[in-house]
Design a protein around this motif. Sequence first.
Motif, PDB file in Angstrom:
ATOM      1  N   UNK A 102       0.819  -1.216   0.000  1.00  0.00           N
ATOM      2  CA  UNK A 102       0.000   0.000   0.000  1.00  0.00           C
ATOM      3  C   UNK A 102       0.855   1.269   0.000  1.00  0.00           C
ATOM      4  N   UNK A 103       2.158   1.126  -0.074  1.00  0.00           N
ATOM      5  CA  UNK A 103       3.034   2.299  -0.135  1.00  0.00           C
ATOM      6  C   UNK A 103       4.202   2.025  -1.089  1.00  0.00           C
ATOM      7  N   UNK A 104       3.884   1.714  -2.357  1.00  0.00           N
ATOM      8  CA  UNK A 104       4.975   1.434  -3.291  1.00  0.00           C
ATOM      9  C   UNK A 104       5.736   2.717  -3.628  1.00  0.00           C
ATOM     10  N   UNK A 105       7.044   2.639  -3.861  1.00  0.00           N
ATOM     11  CA  UNK A 105       7.870   1.428  -3.861  1.00  0.00           C
ATOM     12  C   UNK A 105       8.544   1.169  -2.505  1.00  0.00           C
ATOM     13  N   UNK A 106       8.097   1.830  -1.457  1.00  0.00           N
ATOM     14  CA  UNK A 106       8.769   1.694  -0.167  1.00  0.00           C
ATOM     15  C   UNK A 106       8.477   0.366   0.524  1.00  0.00           C
ATOM     16  N   UNK A 107       7.374  -0.298   0.161  1.00  0.00           N
ATOM     17  CA  UNK A 107       7.115  -1.624   0.678  1.00  0.00           C
ATOM     18  C   UNK A 107       6.419  -1.659   2.020  1.00  0.00           C
ATOM     19  N   UNK A 108       5.121  -1.334   2.042  1.00  0.00           N
ATOM     20  CA  UNK A 108       4.298  -1.478   3.245  1.00  0.00           C
ATOM     21  C   UNK A 108       3.234  -2.515   2.909  1.00  0.00           C
ATOM     22  N   UNK A 109       3.472  -3.750   3.316  1.00  0.00           N
ATOM     23  CA  UNK A 109       2.659  -4.866   2.850  1.00  0.00           C
ATOM     24  C   UNK A 109       1.549  -5.196   3.848  1.00  0.00           C
TER      25      UNK A 109
END
Length: 340
Positions: A102-109
């Motif tokens: 839900x926060x690409x490209x930082x990666x909050x999965x």
Amino acid sequence: MPKQKLLATLLHISDLHIGSLDPTTGDAAISQAVQFGLDNFPIFDGLLGHHASGLRALAEFVENLRASDEKFQILVTGDLSRNGDAHELALARRYFDSEIDILPPNGDYVGLHAAGKVIAIPGNHDHWAGIPVPIGATPSNFYHNFMRPLPATRSLPLGNGGYELTLIELDSDADVRPNSIQRTYARGSFRSQLQLLDAMLEPRKAREVRVLVIHHARTWTGFSLAIAHATKQALDHFLQQHEIAVILCGHTHKAAVRRHYAGARECWECGAGSTTQFDAVPRKWRVRLRKPDSVNLGPNALMLHRIFDTDGRLDWVTTTYHRSAMGFARMHPPREFALQ
């Protein structure tokens, strides 16, 4: 003291309205045209889409449920997507089966990690096929992502005493035409589905509990969001003839448990509300034309249904949860009623 044995747990969610992700917030991205409608017309509130906080809270609730070692099934009573776009539906599938960023490209999965445990039916928004308004939608993309033609039935065992739970799934938008008044006002029409089910269903067995899984709510009053009159009459006949004990639905965004009588037949309708669509006025509305105080958004909600064997009697217990800053929390004492 009566002896209770848990036979089944059903996590009931609805009206997620998952949209394309805004990479800066994780919420559903909103176009300028849709934002104009939201600012000025209440009829556009159904296009708000999901918010990241709702997706996260639901994932945390499922993880806590899993940690309690409960065997549970997830039921989704429609409106998985904001407007039925294939990308939105694929995103919903990934969220259910595993996780999404839900926060690409930082990666909050965030996700439910519930592959094989999710039963989903379409809602009216899932029939829009990517068009941002209901009028003119082409045939639904829903089945390309979930691959289960409706109507359909499935049976789940309830313990070792010979009881079984039959889920009867239908598409309550099956007979709604793309350019009709029913589509515009989100009304349900599905007599063709009931006719097919009439031919599919055998007489109810003595130890069988029948549950109708549907998007539209039978008890909803008024014109908008309701079921078409002729369909409502056919539904009541169906409920009575096939001895339906419980209706699980969504659509109204209002969580409620109501008793309904179809002739002499009593059944209980459980509407899960809206589980992850925006349930508060977005901050950007505060500088627009529409007054935030005029926006009536119900809180995110879900239901947990449990079936118990109580000294040989089957009991249905429903607990409603509303989302707060601390996640989904129980809001009311459980509602309980005997099934047989």
